[in-house]
Design a protein around this motif. Structure first.
Motif, PDB file in Angstrom:
ATOM      1  N   LYS A   1       0.840  -1.219   0.000  1.00  0.00           N
ATOM      2  CA  LYS A   1       0.000   0.000   0.000  1.00  0.00           C
ATOM      3  C   LYS A   1       0.870   1.262   0.000  1.00  0.00           C
ATOM      4  N   THR A   2       1.831   1.303   0.918  1.00  0.00           N
ATOM      5  CA  THR A   2       2.702   2.488   0.980  1.00  0.00           C
ATOM      6  C   THR A   2       3.544   2.575  -0.289  1.00  0.00           C
ATOM      7  N   ASN A   3       3.910   1.416  -0.834  1.00  0.00           N
ATOM      8  CA  ASN A   3       4.671   1.423  -2.093  1.00  0.00           C
ATOM      9  C   ASN A   3       3.900   2.168  -3.187  1.00  0.00           C
TER      10      ASN A   3
ATOM     11  N   LEU B   1      -2.352  10.082   2.247  1.00  0.00           N
ATOM     12  CA  LEU B   1      -2.532   9.847   3.680  1.00  0.00           C
ATOM     13  C   LEU B   1      -2.211   8.388   3.976  1.00  0.00           C
ATOM     14  N   ASP B   2      -1.045   8.184   4.562  1.00  0.00           N
ATOM     15  CA  ASP B   2      -0.580   6.807   4.761  1.00  0.00           C
ATOM     16  C   ASP B   2      -0.838   6.335   6.193  1.00  0.00           C
ATOM     17  N   ASP B   3      -1.843   5.514   6.373  1.00  0.00           N
ATOM     18  CA  ASP B   3      -2.159   4.926   7.689  1.00  0.00           C
ATOM     19  C   ASP B   3      -2.316   5.959   8.787  1.00  0.00           C
ATOM     20  N   VAL B   4      -2.707   7.171   8.412  1.00  0.00           N
ATOM     21  CA  VAL B   4      -2.680   8.225   9.415  1.00  0.00           C
ATOM     22  C   VAL B   4      -4.036   8.404  10.089  1.00  0.00           C
TER      23      VAL B   4
HETATM   24 MG    MG Z   1       2.366   1.003   4.803  1.00  0.00          MG
END
Ligand code: MG
Ligand code: ADP
Length: 361
Positions: free
Chosen positions: A35-37, A308-311
């Motif tokens: 996901k972050t990738n 918005l990464d896991d925030v």
């Molecule tokens: Mg991640």
């Protein structure tokens, strides 16, 4: 600017993926799926280096020689295309290089200002309490995207600083050390003064925007003030370097310049770094991140994409709501583990599983 189509090839754990992002795209999946990738790939379209501090070679899928990120975007009714490739060292096109609307741009940093993005990840929640370095990085990441020459200037500064540090370490044993120091100080003053000025000007735009956001989030509980603190006064960096000569000889490294500066954050005049509660810190970071987006819009004329990464799971309901209601008009990419949080969203939900992207209803 909105990304309308995204295609990835051999990027991190993603062999091949195609996605047509919507206004809001929610990327769901378990930990370690990519996901972050995917957010990182969108971010790289800004021309900046990875927000995770990764080296270029780490972006290329293990066992492959290069990665490609291709995007179609729309800005003010105009169609744009960006193609970014990342090659391993020693290959035909090493490092990050870019094409814009089909034309070769050379280094990806040349893309600065074309597509802008703001990333917000749990690590940013320590922006207020953390080290000055984190706050400098926050400012520099924004400036690198907005001004094509900034990164090169900053690199030049760091290079000279390294040379000067080496000299300071072996000063007594270096023939002609005094003359070399003069030359380094001239070069540092020129590059450093420009960097500090850029950061200072940026903070002047950012501070009132962040203060207004903070007021809205905290309903006027306290006043947030942001201020850039240079390491030298109106006499200029060259004079400050001269004055620091004896101290630098003693310490063995450069003690003034943009690498020693900070963004001073205060709440009702009290230093937030030591005094802010956890809730106040989160509000301050949220206010700063949204101000970063507003600044990019003011400077480039386009809304940046929000990554918005896991925030969301790190923010309480009130702050989550504030964040999401402030996204209007912007393209948003959100990652999360639990798609239930977006059950009633009008956004597009995609699933990331082992580097494979699947559309969901
Ligand atoms: Mg991640
Ligand atoms: N260059 C690479 N080649 C192949 N896999 C990679 C590469 N870089 C990272 N990965 C893999 O990507 C996964 C992490 O992806 P990430 O996007 O951080 O996950 P998450 O879904 O939790 O955000 C890990 O399994 C990691 O091994």
């Amino acid at each position: 600017m909105k990304v309308t189509r995204l295609e990835l090839e051999n990027f991190r754990n993603i062999g091949h993926a195609v996605c047509e992002p919507a206004e809001l795209t929610v990327i769901c999946g378990d930990n370690g799926q990519g996901k972050t990738n995917l957010l990182e790939a969108v971010w790289l379209l800004t021309g900046a280096r990875s927000f995770r501090g990764a080296k270029d070679a780490e972006l290329v899928r293990r066992g492959c020689e290069f990665a490609a990120i291709e995007a179609a975007a729309e800005a003010g009714g105009e169609e744009r295309s960006i193609r970014l490739t990342v090659g391993l060292p020693g290959t035909a096109r090493p490092g990050r290089t870019a094409r814009l609307d089909g034309a070769d741009q050379g280094r990806a940093a040349r893309l600065a200002g074309v597509f802008t993005a703001v990333v917000f990840a749990p690590g940013h929640l320590s922006l207020v309490k953390g080290s000055p370095e984190g706050r400098r990085r926050f400012v520099d990441a924004a400036l690198c995207q907005l001004y094509p020459g900034y990164l090169a200037e900053y690199r030049r500064y760091l290079r000279v600083m390294e040379q000067k540090n080496a000299l300071l370490k072996h000063y007594a044993r270096t023939p002609g050390a005094d003359g070399m120091l003069e030359v380094y100080n001239d070069q540092l003053a020129e590059a450093g003064q420009a960097i500090t000025a850029r950061r200072q000007t940026y903070l002047e735009t950012l501070a009132p925007l962040a203060a207004a956001n903070y007021e809205a989030i905290s309903r006027g509980a306290e006043r947030l003030t942001l201020e850039y603190r240079p390491s030298f006064g109106p006499e200029g960096l060259r004079a400050a370097l001269e004055a620091a000569r004896a101290e630098e000889r003693r310490c063995g490294f450069c003690t003034v310049g943009p690498h020693r500066e900070d963004v001073y954050i205060s709440l009702d005049g009290q230093p937030a770094r030591s005094d802010a509660s956890q809730g106040q810190q989160r509000s301050a970071v949220l206010a700063m991140k949204l101000a970063e987006a507003a600044c990019a819009q003011q400077i480039t004329g386009h809304h940046p994409a929000m990554l918005l990464d896991d925030v969301l799971s790190e923010l309480d309901e009130g702050r989550q709501k504030y964040l999401l209601t402030r996204m209007e008009g912007r393209q948003v990419f959100v990652t999360c583990c639990d798609p239930a949080a977006f059950g009633r969203t009008n956004g597009k939900i995609v699933q990331m599983r082992g580097g494979r992207l699947e559309e969901r209803g």
